[in-house]
Design a protein around this motif. Sequence first.
Motif, PDB file in Angstrom:
ATOM      1  N   ALA A   2     -15.050 -58.126  43.097  1.00 57.11           N
ATOM      2  CA  ALA A   2     -13.615 -57.881  43.300  1.00 57.11           C
ATOM      3  C   ALA A   2     -13.191 -56.573  42.640  1.00 57.11           C
ATOM      4  O   ALA A   2     -12.435 -55.774  43.216  1.00 57.11           O
ATOM      5  N   ASN A  14     -11.571 -53.337  44.460  1.00 59.75           N
ATOM      6  CA  ASN A  14     -10.301 -52.729  44.038  1.00 59.75           C
ATOM      7  C   ASN A  14     -10.461 -51.238  43.780  1.00 59.75           C
ATOM      8  O   ASN A  14      -9.613 -50.437  44.177  1.00 59.75           O
ATOM      9  N   LYS A  54     -11.701 -61.278  50.081  1.00 60.08           N
ATOM     10  CA  LYS A  54     -10.452 -61.821  49.509  1.00 60.08           C
ATOM     11  C   LYS A  54      -9.642 -60.709  48.862  1.00 60.08           C
ATOM     12  O   LYS A  54      -8.409 -60.665  48.981  1.00 60.08           O
ATOM     13  N   THR A  55     -10.326 -59.794  48.166  1.00 61.47           N
ATOM     14  CA  THR A  55      -9.621 -58.677  47.522  1.00 61.47           C
ATOM     15  C   THR A  55      -8.981 -57.792  48.581  1.00 61.47           C
ATOM     16  O   THR A  55      -7.839 -57.334  48.421  1.00 61.47           O
ATOM     17  N   GLN A  70      -7.878 -58.665  51.411  1.00 63.83           N
ATOM     18  CA  GLN A  70      -6.661 -59.330  51.914  1.00 63.83           C
ATOM     19  C   GLN A  70      -5.498 -59.178  50.926  1.00 63.83           C
ATOM     20  O   GLN A  70      -4.374 -58.867  51.329  1.00 63.83           O
ATOM     21  N   GLU A  71      -5.797 -59.366  49.649  1.00 61.69           N
ATOM     22  CA  GLU A  71      -4.732 -59.207  48.632  1.00 61.69           C
ATOM     23  C   GLU A  71      -4.141 -57.794  48.658  1.00 61.69           C
ATOM     24  O   GLU A  71      -2.966 -57.607  48.385  1.00 61.69           O
ATOM     25  N   ARG A  72      -4.983 -56.820  48.998  1.00 63.02           N
ATOM     26  CA  ARG A  72      -4.552 -55.415  48.923  1.00 63.02           C
ATOM     27  C   ARG A  72      -4.117 -54.859  50.274  1.00 63.02           C
ATOM     28  O   ARG A  72      -3.863 -53.661  50.410  1.00 63.02           O
ATOM     29  N   HIS A 107     -12.155 -67.399  54.554  1.00 65.05           N
ATOM     30  CA  HIS A 107     -11.755 -67.024  53.195  1.00 65.05           C
ATOM     31  C   HIS A 107     -10.598 -66.020  53.170  1.00 65.05           C
ATOM     32  O   HIS A 107      -9.892 -65.933  52.177  1.00 65.05           O
ATOM     33  N   ALA A 108     -10.448 -65.233  54.218  1.00 64.99           N
ATOM     34  CA  ALA A 108      -9.388 -64.211  54.232  1.00 64.99           C
ATOM     35  C   ALA A 108      -9.137 -63.798  55.676  1.00 64.99           C
ATOM     36  O   ALA A 108      -9.508 -62.711  56.107  1.00 64.99           O
ATOM     37  N   GLN A 127      -6.681 -62.750  57.438  1.00 61.67           N
ATOM     38  CA  GLN A 127      -5.931 -61.532  57.820  1.00 61.67           C
ATOM     39  C   GLN A 127      -6.772 -60.273  57.652  1.00 61.67           C
ATOM     40  O   GLN A 127      -6.617 -59.311  58.402  1.00 61.67           O
TER      41      GLN A 127
END
Length: 387
Positions: free
Chosen positions: A226, A230, A251-252, A254-256, A270-271, A273
Amino acid sequence: MTLFAKRQWLKMVALSAVSLATLTACGQKEEVSSSSPSPAPEPAPAQAADPAQPLQVGFMYVSPIGDGGWTYQHEQARQAVQQKFGDKIATSFVESVPEGPDAERVLRDMAGQGKKLVFATSFGFQEYVQKAAADLPDVKFEHATGYKRGDNVAVYDSKTFEGAYLAGIVAGAMSKTNVVGVVASVPIPEVVRNINSFVLGAQSVNPAITGKVVWVNEWFSPPKEAEAANSLINGGVDVLYQNTNSPAVLKTAQERGAFAFGKDGDMSAHAPQAHLGSAVINWEPYYTQVIEQTLAGQWQSGDFWWGVKEGAMDLVKVPDSVPAEIRSKVETVKAGLKDGSFAVWTGPISNNQGQELLADGVVADDAFLRGINFYVQGVEGKVPGTP
Ligand code: GUN
């Protein structure tokens, strides 16, 4: 799905097998399964194969079966062959085995329990396979992704670089910054080849693409994966690939608000989008062949490298948000890989110093592919350990 949930799910679908779990002294988990009850795995001297008994087959994994990627996919294949061969085989696995002396201990334990066929499924197990195999001539060892063979050691691999190239085609079309990135694991030719193949695929649809790499020096470390993702995103990357085992990069992303791919297993859940496709390995055809040959007394040492053509590699679940002509290009390349009319490593290909290494129209042979220790044009930096 959390790792815990995935493990629970894996257990639920564990076929009709009988499973029992024991925790070994160093925290690795051992599972035994057979379609008929089999004895607990107590160490016993290795014996000659008895045709009336099931063939005992062991699998040694570097990460947890719930990693969602590399080991998850080996485990799926183990379950599939257990179901396919029924009472003829009894399989078990040990997960989370570090690539160190513990690996040799696990291999010797497996032999002591009567395993006659053992799959060691990570590159860094190589020296430990060699040592154990030298002392255990009546056990057949299969080492994934290694290059050292022996009378009782075969090596096998999947053409993960084909999946990386297919993913690259999608990445090249979806990147807005024209900078793609790879979270890389351990600096061996396989991983460098995958980084390059991903960037070559991206450049095949978007010549402006450049690539960045961050190495984490581990196969499975969700926090480090992760962190690397980032830092790539902070550096302008908007589409990521990974050569690590967990869905942390996806997953990272998607968060970003970035995009990424699943690798080795289908990581779409898991993600959803961020997910632009998963480059999935199917180990089942190879495991089926080896077990068939072993049951027939025809096991032999070899060097197998299977890809899209053999049904061992695929890019799955490319979403409809990817332009239709790109999805269609992915299918055309897959068809070319299947019928042999297309090869990912076809010149002209130059390193990132501008030196041409494959001339126009030249197709790399396996020796070239297995020795790749340079970045192609457009990838920043240099491969660790090279001048
Ligand atoms: N061990 C865990 N993951 C991998 C991988 O992607 N490649 C190799 N060679 N070994 C692994």
